[in-house]
Design an enzyme around this catalytic site. Structure first.
Site, PDB file in Angstrom:
ATOM      1  CG  HIS A  18      -3.682  -3.594   3.277  1.00 18.06           C
ATOM      2  ND1 HIS A  18      -2.680  -3.108   4.086  1.00 18.06           N
ATOM      3  CD2 HIS A  18      -4.283  -2.517   2.726  1.00 18.06           C
ATOM      4  CE1 HIS A  18      -2.672  -1.788   4.035  1.00 18.06           C
ATOM      5  NE2 HIS A  18      -3.630  -1.398   3.218  1.00 18.06           N
TER       6      HIS A  18
ATOM      7  CD  GLU B  57      -1.288  -6.013   5.703  1.00 17.09           C
ATOM      8  OE1 GLU B  57      -1.368  -4.790   5.918  1.00 17.09           O
ATOM      9  OE2 GLU B  57      -0.997  -6.482   4.584  1.00 17.09           O
TER      10      GLU B  57
ATOM     11  CB  CYS C  13      -0.973  -0.039   1.178  1.00 14.81           C
ATOM     12  SG  CYS C  13      -2.359   1.122   1.006  1.00 14.81           S
TER      13      CYS C  13
END
EC number: 6.3.5.2
Length: 541
Positions: free
Chosen positions: A183, A185, A91
């Site tokens: 993202h 994660e 990002c």
């Protein structure tokens, strides 16, 4: 801890360094990597490479709330790009990679992209494709950005797109430098963990050997070298899982040269001192000293309402008590086989404690001074007097529980909810008085007892009762009363970095409220805290 750097985790295990630009998701990068048995550490984005005491196997640049082109936006030390290790930007991290090559590469998006988006991977050939090895060509990913790449940075290939991001994934033509607008994660991203595994294991070459079984051996060796053959260690215990596991680890490392001290501040849970004695001394064979300092703490906190002042006073007074106990132990053992100077002070500090106490310019400023980190006097943090030793400092809560099991600690002890060193003192909002302590203690005992009776204790990460500083009107015994408010808090969490309120049934909360109002003198109202973390913290102070 620098006395034996060769045995610290980042030197004993292949390490992915995550540089934090202030994203609410940054800690999840470290969590996901450790779940893959790859060791990872998180440091603020201001970390200079020259000051880093280890060479990471790879570097991840996290997301963040800034625009890279704004004045005052954080930027990574350019030296990381000359380190010769793979780099992944996520990002904001992707935009940082592009911006440093050409400031016109990053633009404000015509429409923001928050939530799920469909990502389409593009095959180029060679190392460029390694990030998406073994993944489908299309899958859903989580986006959270307003800015985007307006053009492809020179020397890069496009490796993924979404309907709103033409350059949702990029990779350098010759260097192992990658960027993702998504993202990976976040659990909402399909294949997110596989993406991180491809980067850490396949691209960076990290071994998947980060386990608590390996950590135990490494940490015991590190402790023994740090303390030496005759040094002694004094340790703070509170009855919570963190200090119990830390104490057991220290016992395994240096045996009877470790002395656990339970400071009875007067702010312990009901029957806590007796329970800690039974756990540590009888079940785990640890030397335990109980120091009664309740009067000193109560008098010293009189008139103090500010939570930071409370923490500072408690931190300083704790060390005063420990240093007094250290002198007593040294004097008593002066002519025995265990003679030796007490030079170290053990704390059960965890990685979330450290993360919450790290400050850097920007949105990830200090949330609060943690009682295990910023609440200590300078003479401790600057190496004067007793030196700090924190064997759990790099671990998340679930890793600590796993470590406890590795050390043979019983399930009931390993699953005990955390209990802060300052105890009930930071669960009484506003000024502390003996009467208010007793109210909070009794309410907490009722709440936890009923949670256990309902079979919910192990499903909840942490639960407690606190006392609000305000009072409320009520009607009790046909009379108007103006009395105290109890706040109940219970959360579901795995790592204590994020948490949501436990969804009790209405009937259960009603029964808890009824018991507290009927059995705790001075309380006329009970409320349940539904705040998640973030924006709230788990403890109220």
């Amino acid at each position: 801890m620098a006395e034996t750097p060769e045995l610290e985790p980042h030197n004993a295990f292949d390490t992915i360094l995550t540089l934090d630009f202030g994203s609410q998701y940054t800690h999840l990068i470290t969590r996901r990597l450790r779940e893959l048995n790859v060791y990872s550490e998180m440091l603020p984005c201001t970390q200079k490479l020259a000051d880093l005491k280890f060479k990471p196997a790879g570097v991840i640049l996290s997301g963040g709330p800034y625009s890279v082109y704004e004045e005052g936006a954080p930027h990574v030390d350019p030296a990381y790009f000359d380190l010769g290790v793979p780099i992944l930007g996520i990002c904001y991290g992707l935009q940082e990679i592009a911006y440093r090559l050409d400031s016109t590469n990053v633009i404000a998006g015509t429409s923001r992209e928050y939530g799920l988006a469909q990502l389409k991977a593009k095959k180029v050939g060679g190392h460029v494709d390694h990030l998406f090895d073994g993944l489908e060509d299309e899958f859903n990913v989580w986006m959270s950005h307003g800015d985007k790449l307006g053009k492809l940075p020179e020397g890069f290939h496009t490796i993924a797109t979404t309907p709103n991001s033409e350059y949702a994934g990029i990779a350098h033509e010759t260097k192992p430098i990658y960027g993702l607008q998504l993202h990976p994660e976040v659990t909402h991203t399909q294949n997110g963990t596989k993406l991180l595994k491809n980067f850490a294991v396949n691209i960076c070459g990290c071994k998947q050997n980060w386990t608590m079984a390996r950590f135990v051996d490494q940490e015991i060796a590190r402790i023994r070298k740090l303390v030496g053959p005759t040094g002694q260690v004094l340790g703070a215990v509170s009855g919570g899982v963190d200090s119990t596991v830390a104490a057991k680890l220290m016992k395994e490392a240096i045996g009877d040269r470790f002395h656990a001290v339970l400071v009875d501040t007067g702010f312990m849970r009901l029957n806590e001192c007796e329970q800690v004695k039974q756990t540590l001394a009888e079940h785990l064979g640890i030397n335990l000293i109980v120091a009664d300092a309740s009067q000193v703490f109560m008098e010293g906190l009189k008139g103090i309402s500010d939570p930071e002042q409370k923490r500072k006073f408690i931190g300083n007074k704790f060390i005063d008590v420990f240093e007094e106990e250290a002198k007593k132990i040294e004097d008593a053992a002066a002519h025995s086989e265990t003679a030796g100077k007490i030079g170290f002070f053990l704390q059960g500090t965890l990685y979330p404690d450290v993360i919450e106490s790290i400050s850097f310019k920007g949105p990830s400023a200090t949330i609060k001074t943690h009682h295990n980190v910023g609440g200590l006097p300078k003479r401790m943090t600057e190496g004067q007097g007793l030196k700090l030793i924190e064997p759990l400092r790099e671990l998340f809560k679930d890793e600590v529980r796993d470590l406890g099991r590795q050390l043979g600690i019983a399930h009931e002890m390993v699953m005990r909810h955390p209990f802060p060193g300052p105890g009930i003192a930071i669960r009484i909002l506003g000024e502390i008085t003996p009467e208010r302590v007793e109210m909070a203690r009794k309410a907490d005992h009722i709440f936890i007892s009923m949670i256990r009776e309902a079979g919910l204790y192990d499903k909840i990460g942490q639960a407690f009762a606190a006392l609000d500083p305000s009072r409320a009107v009520g009607v009790m015994g046909d009379k108007r009363v103006y009395e105290n408010i109890v706040l109940l808090r219970a959360v579901e969490t795995t790592d204590f970095m994020t948490a949501i309120a436990y969804p009790f049934e209405h009937e259960f909360l009603t029964r808890v409220s009824t018991r507290i109002v009927n059995e705790v003198s001075g309380v006329c109202r009970v409320a349940y805290d539904y705040t998640s973390k973030p924006p709230g913290t788990i403890e109220l102070e």
